[in-house]
Write a protein that holds these residues in place. Structure first.
Motif, PDB file in Angstrom:
ATOM      1  N   PHE A  32      95.008  64.376  57.103  1.00 53.87           N
ATOM      2  CA  PHE A  32      94.066  64.353  55.774  1.00 53.87           C
ATOM      3  C   PHE A  32      94.125  63.536  54.855  1.00 53.87           C
ATOM      4  O   PHE A  32      95.095  63.592  54.159  1.00 53.87           O
ATOM      5  N   TRP A  42      99.699  66.076  56.287  1.00 53.87           N
ATOM      6  CA  TRP A  42      99.497  66.859  57.547  1.00 53.87           C
ATOM      7  C   TRP A  42      99.986  68.360  57.356  1.00 53.87           C
ATOM      8  O   TRP A  42     100.833  68.543  56.405  1.00 53.87           O
ATOM      9  N   ALA A  78      92.067  68.780  53.103  1.00 49.52           N
ATOM     10  CA  ALA A  78      92.860  69.472  54.146  1.00 49.52           C
ATOM     11  C   ALA A  78      92.361  71.159  54.172  1.00 49.52           C
ATOM     12  O   ALA A  78      92.025  71.445  55.149  1.00 49.52           O
TER      13      ALA A  78
END
Length: 235
Positions: A32, A42, A78
């Motif tokens: 993201f 991540w 995220a």
């Protein structure tokens, strides 16, 4: 879980930006990113597992803008994506070793992959996340106020977790950031996040309702993966 620290980082080596791939700017590597693709993170099980910063970030962060701001945007992206439907490919994926995950193998009567089934899962995830948010906002037994944000630190950086234990903010020491090489930034953020996760787990009061909801989310995630990968889960 393997954490993506830069073990080969040499603090004495000169910066070498050359033709090295800019993983933070490459959408094909997953994760993201902030809108400018300066920072990419991540996340697995709501925890940071890998962090990459563009090797030329200092040329792109100008004026009143800060690297911290781009981290906040990546964290927000995220959290938003994981709160709806997991960001996984809709194409069936074969397991290299032919193995079957225990959770996936339990789902034998799932609907076929389609726009309707994806929409249905999306709504289920959205409803579940709302219930989790409500459970987090409710005070835990014996505590008058919800738990404050959790802060973890490493040399040069601190990472803030929200009440659900998700990374939401980062703070850098300016002198450290001015001197450090780009590879060490991601390593330091991960180290600070790990410290925060440990603190969050140590201070969290018992919350059976939230535990049940998180287990429900894990099972829903497994069902979603099984629908995306029917050949792997039903062979």
């Amino acid at each position: 879980m393997t954490i993506g620290f830069d073990d080969d980082f040499d603090p004495l080596a000169p910066p070498d930006f050359g033709d090295a791939p800019d993983e933070a700017a490459d959408p094909d590597v997953g994760g993201f990113a902030d809108p400018d693709r300066i920072v990419r993170v991540w996340v697995e099980d709501n925890r940071l597992t890998k962090v990459r910063v563009s090797p030329v970030w200092f040329r792109r962060v100008m004026g009143e803008d800060t690297l911290e701001n781009h981290f906040r945007q990546a964290f927000a992206e995220a959290s938003f994506s994981l709160a709806s439907v997991p960001a996984e490919s809709t194409a069936p994926v074969e397991d290299d070793e032919g193995g079957v995950a225990d959770d996936d193998a339990a789902f034998e009567q799932l609907p076929r992959l389609s726009k309707a089934s994806l929409a249905a899962f999306g709504e289920l995830f959205a409803q579940l996340e709302r219930r989790i948010d409500e459970a987090v906002d409710n005070s835990s037994p014996g505590r008058a106020e919800p738990a404050p944000p959790t802060v973890g630190s490493a040399p040069g950086v601190s990472v803030v977790l929200d009440a659900r234990g998700r990374a939401c903010d980062v703070h850098f020491e300016e002198d450290w950031l001015d001197e450090v090489q780009v590879g060490a930034i991601g390593s330091a953020v991960l180290a600070a996040a790990q410290d925060a996760y440990a603190r969050h787990g140590d201070t969290g009061a018992a919350h059976p309702e939230l535990d049940d909801l998180l287990e429900e989310r894990r099972l829903l995630m497994a069902a979603y993966r099984a629908m995306l990968n029917p050949r792997r889960s039903r062979r």
